[in-house]
Write an enzyme that holds these catalytic residues in place. Structure first.
Site, mmCIF file in Angstrom:
data_model
loop_
_atom_site.group_PDB
_atom_site.id
_atom_site.type_symbol
_atom_site.label_atom_id
_atom_site.label_comp_id
_atom_site.label_asym_id
_atom_site.label_seq_id
_atom_site.Cartn_x
_atom_site.Cartn_y
_atom_site.Cartn_z
ATOM 1 N N ARG A 36 6.896 18.426 -8.074
ATOM 2 C CA ARG A 36 5.730 17.543 -8.175
ATOM 3 C C ARG A 36 5.835 16.778 -9.498
ATOM 4 N NH1 ARG A 36 0.165 18.515 -10.557
ATOM 5 N NH2 ARG A 36 -0.972 16.689 -9.846
ATOM 6 N N HIS A 94 -1.422 10.154 -13.309
ATOM 7 C CA HIS A 94 -1.648 11.339 -14.135
ATOM 8 C C HIS A 94 -1.998 10.843 -15.542
ATOM 9 C CE1 HIS A 94 -0.700 15.903 -14.334
ATOM 10 N NE2 HIS A 94 -1.297 15.581 -15.470
ATOM 11 N N GLU A 124 -6.471 15.174 -11.252
ATOM 12 C CA GLU A 124 -7.646 15.551 -12.039
ATOM 13 C C GLU A 124 -8.424 14.343 -12.543
ATOM 14 O OE1 GLU A 124 -6.765 18.401 -15.098
ATOM 15 O OE2 GLU A 124 -5.794 19.787 -13.718
ATOM 16 N N ASN A 130 -5.912 22.312 -8.789
ATOM 17 C CA ASN A 130 -5.347 22.812 -10.044
ATOM 18 C C ASN A 130 -6.327 23.835 -10.606
ATOM 19 O OD1 ASN A 130 -3.459 20.824 -9.690
ATOM 20 N ND2 ASN A 130 -4.069 19.596 -11.462
ATOM 21 N N TYR A 132 -6.960 26.947 -13.625
ATOM 22 C CA TYR A 132 -6.541 27.718 -14.796
ATOM 23 C C TYR A 132 -7.513 28.839 -15.153
ATOM 24 C CZ TYR A 132 -3.029 24.157 -15.352
ATOM 25 O OH TYR A 132 -1.958 23.333 -15.118
ATOM 26 N N GLU A 175 -1.310 22.985 -9.460
ATOM 27 C CA GLU A 175 -1.021 23.452 -10.821
ATOM 28 C C GLU A 175 -1.656 24.804 -11.035
ATOM 29 O OE1 GLU A 175 -2.170 20.895 -14.102
ATOM 30 O OE2 GLU A 175 -1.347 19.136 -13.102
HETATM 31 C C1 FCB Z 1 -4.092 20.088 -16.488
HETATM 32 C C2 FCB Z 1 -3.250 18.834 -16.476
HETATM 33 C C3 FCB Z 1 -1.819 19.061 -16.867
HETATM 34 C C4 FCB Z 1 -1.677 20.071 -17.974
HETATM 35 C C5 FCB Z 1 -2.445 21.332 -17.668
HETATM 36 C C6 FCB Z 1 -2.345 22.412 -18.713
HETATM 37 O O1 FCB Z 1 -5.412 19.758 -16.747
HETATM 38 O O2 FCB Z 1 -3.268 18.241 -15.203
HETATM 39 O O3 FCB Z 1 -1.252 17.816 -17.185
HETATM 40 O O4 FCB Z 1 -2.013 19.517 -19.179
HETATM 41 O O5 FCB Z 1 -3.801 21.020 -17.471
#
Ligand code: FCB
Length: 457
Positions: free
Chosen positions: A78, A122, A167, A292, A294, A360
């Site tokens: 990607r 992006h 995002e 995405n 985290y 992600e």
């Molecule tokens: C996301 C982004 C990516 C990277 C990660 C840690 O928000 O899409 O580019 O910075 O976080």
């Protein structure tokens, strides 16, 4: 070899990068400046004062980087396309040398049995467009659709799986409300205007790409679970959910912004901004959804005893909150909780009915444990392995619970320019030597390669 969306029979794997974070070569082959080139030069904009002018130099080393993707046994790469390489002034003249670069990249991926999936935006908006108002202007959305078609005309015979934005919440709210990201504007409710134009840009591009025969068009969102830390914060959590998640999913699924969102973001009730037909364009416009993930967020009503979270200003109009961050945390301060990913995937699939790819997921750690390996000193990042193992398992649990999740793409292949954090936070499964940019796979790379190899055999 088909490059269409994975069928979901097993979880497909991939690795992700983004143009500005890895390419470098910022003035080469006619590339125009982007808002990140400009923003990163401002004192204090990035933690180490550095920018993406060299980054990982992937513009020149992409063959080596694709060897690393292939070595991971990852079927998918990607990557994102830099708008300023293709149309340096944002509109008008096309820079063929920019297209040639992505042409070579796509061919090099396919030659290694790696399927390329391209993200069109992006965050690296051509500076010329920001000079005319950036995402606060409707004309930027129109320019985006034109740019998308230029890229598709060149790569569409080999790339089938496309995403419009990565995002857009960050582009809108970190960029125009909190000022943490480019273009660094702190204008509160302007974030909502930017968000609408990002939705519109997606809708305009989606209509034209579908018309041109694209069948696997998606959009990538950093959806987030909000878990109220106290019962009093439940209302605020719902408002946060409106500004972070529903602002994107509701237009996609219902063709409308919901009432709670319109209360928090009255800008979106302005008929000059949200014109007749805008949301109808977004309605049903995605064939798949990228998620995405985290970390989860735990809002409380604003609490002066808690350290101010950098992102609270990114929710204009929402009841003032603080975010409680529990342990364990990664090096960037994000709480680790894979239950958030599992819930998000199950809920998002129920809400949208769309096939999902985890586009992600990954973790920043200091990477200071070194062991002797075949290639010299190797980063022994057991913490990152633990994070990846937990989140891949959460993805599998979501699949078992019925969520149609087709793929898991690790963030990220290489240590790179981590936006406002500069080069101080490393997310890569491959270490980059800061002096000579030598690539050295970390322990997590070898773990992941083995995991993918055994999962697909
Ligand atoms: C996301 C982004 C990516 C990277 C990660 C840690 O928000 O899409 O580019 O910075 O976080």
């Amino acid at each position: 070899m088909t490059t269409h969306l994975p069928d979901g029979s097993t979880l497909a794997f991939g690795a992700a990068t983004a143009a500005y974070q890895i390419e470098g070569a910022h003035t080469e082959d006619g590339r125009g400046p982007s808002i990140w080139d400009t923003f990163a030069l401002k004192p204090g904009a990035t933690r180490d004062g550095r920018d993406g002018s060299v980054a990982c130099d992937s513009y020149h080393r992409y063959e080596e980087d694709l060897d690393l993707v292939a070595g991971l046994n990852a079927g998918w790469y990607r990557f994102s396309i830099a708008w300023p390489r293709i149309i340096p002034a944002g509109t008008g003249a096309v820079e063929t040398r920019g297209l040639d670069y992505y042409d070579r990249l796509v061919d090099a991926a396919l030659a290694r049995g790696v399927q390329p999936t391209a993200t069109l935006y992006h965050w690296d908006l051509p500076q010329a467009l920001e000079d005319r108002g950036g995402w606060l202007e409707r004309s930027t959305a129109e320019a985006f659709a034109d740019y998308a078609m230029v890229v598709h005309d060149r790569l569409g015979d080999r790339v089938d799986v496309w995403a419009t934005h990565n995002e857009p919440w960050c582009a809108a709210y970190l960029g125009y409300a909190a000022g943490i990201h480019a273009p660094g504007r702190k204008e509160g409710g302007a974030g909502h205007r930017a968000a609408h134009h990002l939705n519109l840009a997606h809708g305009l591009a989606a209509a034209r790409l579908h018309e041109a025969g694209v069948t696997d068009l998606g959009i990538v969102h950093n959806l987030a679970p909000f878990w109220p830390e106290t019962p009093e914060a439940a209302g605020a959590a719902d408002e946060l959910d409106a500004v972070r998640n529903r602002i994107w999913l509701d237009p996609l699924v219902d063709g409308a912004y919901d009432d709670e969102l319109l209360r928090v973001a009255p800008e979106l009730a302005d008929p000059q901004l949200v014109r007749d037909g805008d949301l109808a364009l977004v309605h049903g416009s995605a064939d798949w959804l990228g998620v995405n993930y985290y970390t989860p967020f735990r809002p409380t009503l604003a609490d002066p005893t808690l350290a101010t979270h950098p992102e609270v200003e990114a929710y204009p109009g929402v009841t003032p909150v603080s975010f409680v961050v529990r342990e364990p945390r990664t090096d960037i301060g994000w709480e680790v909780d894979d239950l958030g990913l599992e819930q998000l995937l199950v809920d998002t699939h129920k809400r949208t009915g769309l096939p999902i790819i985890v586009t992600e997921n990954g973790a920043a750690y200091p990477d200071d444990t070194l062991v002797e390996g075949a290639a010299g000193h190797v980063v022994d990042d057991q913490d990152r392995i633990g994070y990846l193992r937990g989140h891949i398992a959460a993805t599998e649990r979501a699949r078992a619970a019925g969520a149609d999740v087709r793929g898991y793409i690790v963030w990220t292949l290489l240590d790179n320019f981590e936006w406002a954090e500069g080069y101080t936070k490393t997310f890569g499964v491959v270490h980059i030597d800061p002096q000579d940019l030598t690539r050295t796979p970390k322990a997590s790379y070898h773990w992941l390669a083995e995991h993918i190899g055994s999962a697909s055999s």
